[in-house]
Design a protein around this motif. Structure first.
Motif, PDB file in Angstrom:
ATOM      1  N   HIS A 128       0.832  -1.215   0.000  1.00  0.00           N
ATOM      2  CA  HIS A 128       0.000   0.000   0.000  1.00  0.00           C
ATOM      3  C   HIS A 128       0.863   1.261   0.000  1.00  0.00           C
ATOM      4  CE1 HIS A 128      -3.217  -2.844   0.950  1.00  0.00           C
ATOM      5  NE2 HIS A 128      -4.052  -1.894   0.543  1.00  0.00           N
ATOM      6  N   VAL A 129       1.995   1.222   0.703  1.00  0.00           N
ATOM      7  CA  VAL A 129       2.909   2.376   0.659  1.00  0.00           C
ATOM      8  C   VAL A 129       3.292   2.639  -0.796  1.00  0.00           C
ATOM      9  CG1 VAL A 129       5.249   3.162   1.233  1.00  0.00           C
ATOM     10  CG2 VAL A 129       3.808   2.089   2.999  1.00  0.00           C
ATOM     11  N   ARG A 130       3.645   1.567  -1.492  1.00  0.00           N
ATOM     12  CA  ARG A 130       4.008   1.696  -2.901  1.00  0.00           C
ATOM     13  C   ARG A 130       2.861   2.303  -3.705  1.00  0.00           C
ATOM     14  NH1 ARG A 130       5.512  -3.137  -7.302  1.00  0.00           N
ATOM     15  NH2 ARG A 130       4.698  -1.935  -9.039  1.00  0.00           N
ATOM     16  N   ALA A 131       1.648   1.820  -3.468  1.00  0.00           N
ATOM     17  CA  ALA A 131       0.498   2.311  -4.242  1.00  0.00           C
ATOM     18  C   ALA A 131       0.247   3.794  -3.977  1.00  0.00           C
ATOM     19  CB  ALA A 131      -0.746   1.487  -3.915  1.00  0.00           C
ATOM     20  N   ASP A 167      10.955  -2.673   4.640  1.00  0.00           N
ATOM     21  CA  ASP A 167      10.151  -2.947   3.436  1.00  0.00           C
ATOM     22  C   ASP A 167       9.363  -1.709   3.007  1.00  0.00           C
ATOM     23  OD1 ASP A 167       8.458  -3.190   5.628  1.00  0.00           O
ATOM     24  OD2 ASP A 167       7.274  -4.816   4.746  1.00  0.00           O
ATOM     25  N   ALA A 168       9.011  -0.853   3.981  1.00  0.00           N
ATOM     26  CA  ALA A 168       8.276   0.372   3.639  1.00  0.00           C
ATOM     27  C   ALA A 168       9.190   1.401   2.975  1.00  0.00           C
ATOM     28  CB  ALA A 168       7.635   0.965   4.892  1.00  0.00           C
ATOM     29  N   THR A 169      10.382   1.597   3.549  1.00  0.00           N
ATOM     30  CA  THR A 169      11.302   2.584   2.940  1.00  0.00           C
ATOM     31  C   THR A 169      11.782   2.092   1.566  1.00  0.00           C
ATOM     32  OG1 THR A 169      13.116   1.632   4.229  1.00  0.00           O
ATOM     33  CG2 THR A 169      12.087   3.606   5.114  1.00  0.00           C
ATOM     34  N   ASP A 170      11.957   0.765   1.436  1.00  0.00           N
ATOM     35  CA  ASP A 170      12.295   0.208   0.116  1.00  0.00           C
ATOM     36  C   ASP A 170      11.177   0.477  -0.892  1.00  0.00           C
ATOM     37  OD1 ASP A 170      14.677  -0.708   1.030  1.00  0.00           O
ATOM     38  OD2 ASP A 170      14.120  -2.844   1.072  1.00  0.00           O
TER      39      ASP A 170
END
Ligand code: BES
Ligand code: MN
Ligand code: ZN
Length: 509
Positions: A128-131, A167-170
């Motif tokens: 979701h961060v990516r989205a 994984d979020a910062t990536d």
């Protein structure tokens, strides 16, 4: 103008953020008269600040929570930020990252003059961060070469409980890398054909690689431009047949990423159609169909960008983009219906329609790619109007062998881009091989039905029997209508995100 936007991941509550404007998502729960508006994950503290007045406030303003809807509310101190932007996400059941991506894009076009924005959209996991980042970034795009765009926020904070997790910062970093390349593709596609010629496109690709090549990890990124003379020596009859009709001479651009530390990594070839303008040639297009034909190099732009992304992300995959670049024009040297061309590798083709030029330039590029022995070939092109008739302008056609097609489909699940599989019937391949009296293959048969299938069958003849997929992006590559979701008008950068996910899958298999 505020130029650059900085994206940061932050833990924090949206009712207390010091940003000028807060974005939350609101979804619909239930049906008919019992339908309620509910805040999406991340936005709850904002809804709680208004308490029971939240739903009536939105409803009184005519906000129904449907996808694409927005409402800007002055907060009057109810929360710390001065402005609240509410974006609709549609039914709460079945909410997927792609809905979030589109809503974030809608938000980006509606933040007005806010200098700092906090996104309190669903960002509870990396996907979701990516989205959220992809959607907001993508929705902020403007083609600024000829017309001054509006202000953009300088600071965008993504509020997330997992802000400090790797994984979020990536996911944020990856979304910025891929987003920048999607924007590059849009700029190339939107550049009018009087400026973007085969030569200037090739130069732009070379310049981009130089810029990217500065980092040590990217030293495995190389660009090679095969000029018109060299194409002649190689016997690239397709690229020359199409390209010699223009004063802007054709070329072929190869962009290769080779991870220095993984010389045995899987090898993939990407091939993209690079027609910088498609007038149709002697089989000339009607005037109205010609207007958007600067978009006919979208496939080339997408494959070039995907290889750059592979380099930026240091993916353990060896990948080359093959981009034949030509302008399909009319002159005394123009290819004629009835001509026979000899393609790279020796296959002969009878031309019946000079407007079916994409398959001709792809033939040479595919035949060259085959010689390098890749494990899979993915070819991307704005190949047929017939595919747009079949699937509309938001869904691409996907053709080819089960294995590669399945990987593209799995990648598209993650990227959010829409593909629909269409067949390459055996009888069509037989017709391509049998219906010319004078050449090995027939380019076009003037039968209207199934034109996208004939084109797919034709290009597959040049894939040398290697695992192959053909993506016909004639519809979604260029948005002739208004912006929607995270998609702008004009060039969309379609296929880049899916190709990057595809390469990642190939790298890890
Ligand atoms: N570049 C066009 C296809 C296209 C159409 C792209 C609409 C984007 C939007 C392609 O070269 C073309 O002209 N195809 C012909 C094929 C026909 C002559 C067999 C077409 O679709 O009409
Ligand atoms: Mn054409
Ligand atoms: Zn074309």
């Amino acid at each position: 103008m505020r130029g650059v936007t900085t994206y940061t991941l932050r833990k924090g509550s949206p009712d207390r953020t010091g940003s000028d404007l807060v974005v939350i998502g609101v979804a619909q729960q239930g049906e008919g008269s019992s339908r309620k508006l509910v805040p999406c994950p991340g936005g709850e503290p904002v809804a709680e600040a208004w308490g029971r007045k939240f739903d009536p406030l939105l409803t009184a303003m005519g906000f129904k929570g449907g996808a694409g809807e927005v409402l800007k509310v002055p907060t009057g101190g109810t929360i710390r930020a001065g402005q609240l932007l509410v974006v609709g996400l549609g039914p709460v059941d079945g909410l997927a990252p792609d809905h979030v991506r589109r809503a974030a894009g809608v938000a980006a076009r509606n933040v007005g003059n806010a200098a700092s924005v906090a996104l309190a959209l669903p960002a509870h996991d990396a996907e979701h961060v990516r989205a959220v980042v992809e959607g907001f970034r993508s929705g902020s795009y403007a083609y600024a070469a000829y017309k001054k765009p509006g202000d953009r926020p300088g600071d965008v904070a993504i509020l997330s409980d997992i802000a400090r997790r790797k994984d979020a910062t990536d996911a944020l970093a990856r979304a910025e890398v891929v987003g920048a390349l999607v924007d590059q593709v849009r700029d190339w596609v939107n550049t009018p054909a009087n400026e973007l010629t085969p030569a200037s496109f090739a130069e732009a690709v070379t310049a981009l690689a130089k810029k990217h090549g500065k980092g040590a990890a990217k030293s495995g990124l190389t660009v090679e431009v095969v000029d018109t003379d060299a194409l002649g020596e190689l016997g690239c009859g397709g690229i020359l047949g199409v390209g010699m009709s223009s004063a802007n001479l054709p070329c072929l651009v190869k962009v290769t990423w080779e991870p220095q530390d993984a010389p045995d990594a899987p090898q993939v070839a990407l091939v993209g159609k690079g027609i910088t303008y498609d007038s149709g040639g002697l089989t000339i297009k009607p005037g109205s169909s010609m207007v958007t034909m600067k978009c006919d190099m979208s496939g080339a732009a997408a494959v070039v960008a995907a290889v750059h992304a592979a380099a930026d992300l240091a993916l353990p995959v060896r990948v080359t983009a093959w981009a034949p670049m030509a302008e399909n024009m009319i002159s005394g040297q123009a290819m004629r219906p009835g001509d026979v061309l000899t393609m790279y590798g020796g296959k002969t083709v009878e031309v019946r329609n000079t407007d079916a030029e994409g398959r001709l330039v792809l033939a040479d590029a595919l035949a060259m790619a085959v010689e390098t022995g890749p494990e899979a070939i993915v070819e991307v092109s704005t190949l047929t109007g017939a595919c747009v008739v079949a699937l509309g302008d938001r869904i691409a056609g996907l053709f080819g062998d089960d294995d590669v097609v399945a990987d593209v489909q799995a990648a598209a699940e993650v990227s959010g881009e829409k593909f629909w599989r269409l067949p390459i019937p055996e009888h069509t391949s037989e017709q391509v091989r049998n219906e010319s009296e004078i050449a090995d293959l027939l380019q076009h048969n003037w039968v209207r039905w199934g034109g996208a299938l004939w084109a797919a069958a034709f290009v597959k003849e040049f894939a040398g029997g290697l695992p192959f997929a053909h993506l016909d992006i004639a519809g979604p590559a260029f948005n002739t209508g208004s912006p929607w979701g995270h998609q702008p008008s004009g060039g969309t950068g379609f296929a880049v995100a899916t190709l990057v996910d595809f390469l990642e899958r190939r790298a890890n298999r």
